[in-house]
Scaffold this motif. Structure first.
Motif, PDB file in Angstrom:
ATOM      1  N   PHE A  53       0.818  -1.199   0.000  1.00  0.00           N
ATOM      2  CA  PHE A  53       0.000   0.000   0.000  1.00  0.00           C
ATOM      3  C   PHE A  53       0.859   1.259   0.000  1.00  0.00           C
ATOM      4  O   PHE A  53       0.432   2.299  -0.484  1.00  0.00           O
ATOM      5  CB  PHE A  53      -0.957   0.012   1.187  1.00  0.00           C
ATOM      6  CG  PHE A  53      -2.118  -0.926   1.028  1.00  0.00           C
ATOM      7  CD1 PHE A  53      -2.959  -0.839  -0.071  1.00  0.00           C
ATOM      8  CD2 PHE A  53      -2.368  -1.890   1.978  1.00  0.00           C
ATOM      9  CE1 PHE A  53      -4.025  -1.696  -0.213  1.00  0.00           C
ATOM     10  CE2 PHE A  53      -3.429  -2.759   1.842  1.00  0.00           C
ATOM     11  CZ  PHE A  53      -4.270  -2.665   0.735  1.00  0.00           C
ATOM     12  N   ALA A  54       2.046   1.169   0.532  1.00  0.00           N
ATOM     13  CA  ALA A  54       2.943   2.331   0.526  1.00  0.00           C
ATOM     14  C   ALA A  54       3.293   2.736  -0.900  1.00  0.00           C
ATOM     15  O   ALA A  54       3.358   3.931  -1.209  1.00  0.00           O
ATOM     16  CB  ALA A  54       4.211   2.015   1.315  1.00  0.00           C
ATOM     17  N   HIS A  55       3.483   1.754  -1.782  1.00  0.00           N
ATOM     18  CA  HIS A  55       3.760   2.077  -3.185  1.00  0.00           C
ATOM     19  C   HIS A  55       2.549   2.724  -3.854  1.00  0.00           C
ATOM     20  O   HIS A  55       2.696   3.683  -4.610  1.00  0.00           O
ATOM     21  CB  HIS A  55       4.154   0.817  -3.960  1.00  0.00           C
ATOM     22  CG  HIS A  55       5.464   0.233  -3.547  1.00  0.00           C
ATOM     23  ND1 HIS A  55       6.661   0.890  -3.731  1.00  0.00           N
ATOM     24  CD2 HIS A  55       5.759  -0.943  -2.955  1.00  0.00           C
ATOM     25  CE1 HIS A  55       7.641   0.149  -3.268  1.00  0.00           C
ATOM     26  NE2 HIS A  55       7.124  -0.980  -2.787  1.00  0.00           N
ATOM     27  N   ILE A  56       1.378   2.194  -3.566  1.00  0.00           N
ATOM     28  CA  ILE A  56       0.166   2.754  -4.165  1.00  0.00           C
ATOM     29  C   ILE A  56      -0.053   4.182  -3.691  1.00  0.00           C
ATOM     30  O   ILE A  56      -0.340   5.078  -4.497  1.00  0.00           O
ATOM     31  CB  ILE A  56      -1.050   1.865  -3.825  1.00  0.00           C
ATOM     32  CG1 ILE A  56      -0.900   0.498  -4.501  1.00  0.00           C
ATOM     33  CG2 ILE A  56      -2.354   2.530  -4.263  1.00  0.00           C
ATOM     34  CD1 ILE A  56      -1.922  -0.527  -4.067  1.00  0.00           C
ATOM     35  N   PHE A  57       0.101   4.428  -2.412  1.00  0.00           N
ATOM     36  CA  PHE A  57      -0.079   5.779  -1.883  1.00  0.00           C
ATOM     37  C   PHE A  57       0.991   6.730  -2.405  1.00  0.00           C
ATOM     38  O   PHE A  57       0.717   7.906  -2.643  1.00  0.00           O
ATOM     39  CB  PHE A  57      -0.098   5.768  -0.361  1.00  0.00           C
ATOM     40  CG  PHE A  57      -1.311   5.112   0.222  1.00  0.00           C
ATOM     41  CD1 PHE A  57      -2.566   5.305  -0.332  1.00  0.00           C
ATOM     42  CD2 PHE A  57      -1.201   4.291   1.323  1.00  0.00           C
ATOM     43  CE1 PHE A  57      -3.688   4.706   0.205  1.00  0.00           C
ATOM     44  CE2 PHE A  57      -2.317   3.682   1.868  1.00  0.00           C
ATOM     45  CZ  PHE A  57      -3.567   3.888   1.301  1.00  0.00           C
ATOM     46  N   ALA A  58       2.199   6.236  -2.615  1.00  0.00           N
ATOM     47  CA  ALA A  58       3.265   7.079  -3.169  1.00  0.00           C
ATOM     48  C   ALA A  58       2.939   7.480  -4.601  1.00  0.00           C
ATOM     49  O   ALA A  58       3.154   8.637  -4.992  1.00  0.00           O
ATOM     50  CB  ALA A  58       4.599   6.341  -3.114  1.00  0.00           C
ATOM     51  N   VAL A  59       2.414   6.548  -5.370  1.00  0.00           N
ATOM     52  CA  VAL A  59       2.037   6.866  -6.758  1.00  0.00           C
ATOM     53  C   VAL A  59       0.914   7.896  -6.774  1.00  0.00           C
ATOM     54  O   VAL A  59       0.962   8.868  -7.522  1.00  0.00           O
ATOM     55  CB  VAL A  59       1.626   5.585  -7.514  1.00  0.00           C
ATOM     56  CG1 VAL A  59       0.945   5.919  -8.821  1.00  0.00           C
ATOM     57  CG2 VAL A  59       2.839   4.714  -7.756  1.00  0.00           C
ATOM     58  N   LEU A  60      -0.110   7.697  -5.939  1.00  0.00           N
ATOM     59  CA  LEU A  60      -1.227   8.641  -5.902  1.00  0.00           C
ATOM     60  C   LEU A  60      -0.784  10.014  -5.408  1.00  0.00           C
ATOM     61  O   LEU A  60      -1.290  11.040  -5.875  1.00  0.00           O
ATOM     62  CB  LEU A  60      -2.353   8.090  -5.031  1.00  0.00           C
ATOM     63  CG  LEU A  60      -3.059   6.852  -5.580  1.00  0.00           C
ATOM     64  CD1 LEU A  60      -4.102   6.353  -4.593  1.00  0.00           C
ATOM     65  CD2 LEU A  60      -3.682   7.131  -6.935  1.00  0.00           C
ATOM     66  N   ARG A  61       0.169  10.048  -4.486  1.00  0.00           N
ATOM     67  CA  ARG A  61       0.683  11.320  -3.996  1.00  0.00           C
ATOM     68  C   ARG A  61       1.503  12.024  -5.075  1.00  0.00           C
ATOM     69  O   ARG A  61       1.375  13.230  -5.295  1.00  0.00           O
ATOM     70  CB  ARG A  61       1.522  11.096  -2.738  1.00  0.00           C
ATOM     71  CG  ARG A  61       1.977  12.359  -2.065  1.00  0.00           C
ATOM     72  CD  ARG A  61       2.695  12.114  -0.736  1.00  0.00           C
ATOM     73  NE  ARG A  61       3.695  11.043  -0.795  1.00  0.00           N
ATOM     74  CZ  ARG A  61       3.548   9.835  -0.233  1.00  0.00           C
ATOM     75  NH1 ARG A  61       2.447   9.543   0.423  1.00  0.00           N
ATOM     76  NH2 ARG A  61       4.502   8.924  -0.318  1.00  0.00           N
ATOM     77  N   ASN A  62       2.331  11.260  -5.802  1.00  0.00           N
ATOM     78  CA  ASN A  62       3.184  11.860  -6.832  1.00  0.00           C
ATOM     79  C   ASN A  62       2.393  12.283  -8.064  1.00  0.00           C
ATOM     80  O   ASN A  62       2.748  13.253  -8.726  1.00  0.00           O
ATOM     81  CB  ASN A  62       4.288  10.891  -7.249  1.00  0.00           C
ATOM     82  CG  ASN A  62       5.289  10.656  -6.149  1.00  0.00           C
ATOM     83  OD1 ASN A  62       5.405  11.448  -5.214  1.00  0.00           O
ATOM     84  ND2 ASN A  62       6.016   9.554  -6.242  1.00  0.00           N
ATOM     85  N   LYS A  63       1.347  11.554  -8.393  1.00  0.00           N
ATOM     86  CA  LYS A  63       0.570  11.831  -9.602  1.00  0.00           C
ATOM     87  C   LYS A  63      -0.756  12.506  -9.302  1.00  0.00           C
ATOM     88  O   LYS A  63      -1.628  12.568 -10.172  1.00  0.00           O
ATOM     89  CB  LYS A  63       0.314  10.519 -10.373  1.00  0.00           C
ATOM     90  CG  LYS A  63       1.564   9.881 -10.901  1.00  0.00           C
ATOM     91  CD  LYS A  63       2.186  10.759 -11.964  1.00  0.00           C
ATOM     92  CE  LYS A  63       3.415  10.133 -12.560  1.00  0.00           C
ATOM     93  NZ  LYS A  63       3.988  10.944 -13.613  1.00  0.00           N
ATOM     94  N   GLY A  64      -0.925  13.017  -8.110  1.00  0.00           N
ATOM     95  CA  GLY A  64      -2.182  13.642  -7.708  1.00  0.00           C
ATOM     96  C   GLY A  64      -2.571  14.826  -8.562  1.00  0.00           C
ATOM     97  O   GLY A  64      -3.740  14.994  -8.918  1.00  0.00           O
ATOM     98  N   ARG A  65      -1.616  15.651  -8.924  1.00  0.00           N
ATOM     99  CA  ARG A  65      -1.910  16.831  -9.722  1.00  0.00           C
ATOM    100  C   ARG A  65      -2.423  16.439 -11.107  1.00  0.00           C
ATOM    101  O   ARG A  65      -3.402  16.997 -11.602  1.00  0.00           O
ATOM    102  CB  ARG A  65      -0.668  17.709  -9.835  1.00  0.00           C
ATOM    103  CG  ARG A  65      -0.895  18.942 -10.682  1.00  0.00           C
ATOM    104  CD  ARG A  65       0.250  19.870 -10.582  1.00  0.00           C
ATOM    105  NE  ARG A  65       0.006  20.690  -9.380  1.00  0.00           N
ATOM    106  CZ  ARG A  65       0.887  21.494  -8.846  1.00  0.00           C
ATOM    107  NH1 ARG A  65       2.084  21.582  -9.344  1.00  0.00           N
ATOM    108  NH2 ARG A  65       0.589  22.209  -7.793  1.00  0.00           N
ATOM    109  N   GLU A  66      -1.762  15.461 -11.733  1.00  0.00           N
ATOM    110  CA  GLU A  66      -2.194  15.014 -13.052  1.00  0.00           C
ATOM    111  C   GLU A  66      -3.579  14.372 -12.998  1.00  0.00           C
ATOM    112  O   GLU A  66      -4.408  14.570 -13.888  1.00  0.00           O
ATOM    113  CB  GLU A  66      -1.194  14.019 -13.650  1.00  0.00           C
ATOM    114  CG  GLU A  66       0.124  14.630 -14.056  1.00  0.00           C
ATOM    115  CD  GLU A  66       1.152  14.603 -12.937  1.00  0.00           C
ATOM    116  OE1 GLU A  66       0.759  14.370 -11.773  1.00  0.00           O
ATOM    117  OE2 GLU A  66       2.332  14.818 -13.223  1.00  0.00           O
TER     118      GLU A  66
END
Length: 112
Positions: free
Chosen positions: A11-24
């Protein structure tokens, strides 16, 4: 499920992706709302004079949601040739547009 995440940390990877790509992802949500409003308004003005099912903009927005997501319940549908053309274009836009967040999230997993 949470114990499994403690050991794997997936889940840490999933949350990191959503945090990094949140703006897009927020940009795609904004564009989707614009497409929804424009297609609903366009269909309302095309279909309302001849089709009683399009009684107001909110009903047309329901049609636009089902057309963009290609669900198409069949409870409301265009009957004029121009309305059918707009409906087909909106459905094709919906198919292509909902693939966009999947590509954004997929590229985020490559970066993380």
């Amino acid at each position: 499920l949470l114990r499994l995440d403690y050991w794997l940390g997936s889940f840490a990877h999933i949350f990191a992706v959503l945090r990094n790509k949140g703006r897009e992802l927020m940009v795609t949500v904004f564009i989707a709302s614009i497409i929804l409003i424009v297609s609903a308004s366009l269909m309302f003005y095309i279909e309302s004079p001849t089709n009683d099912a399009y009684s107001d903009i909110s009903t047309s927005m329901w049609w636009a949601v089902t057309a963009l997501t290609t669900v198409g319940y069949g409870d409301i549908y265009p009957i004029t040739p121009l309305g059918k053309l707009v409906g087909a274009v909106v459905a094709f836009i919906g198919v292509g547009f909902f693939a966009l967040p999947a590509g954004i999230i997929g590229s985020g997993f490559v970066e993380v």
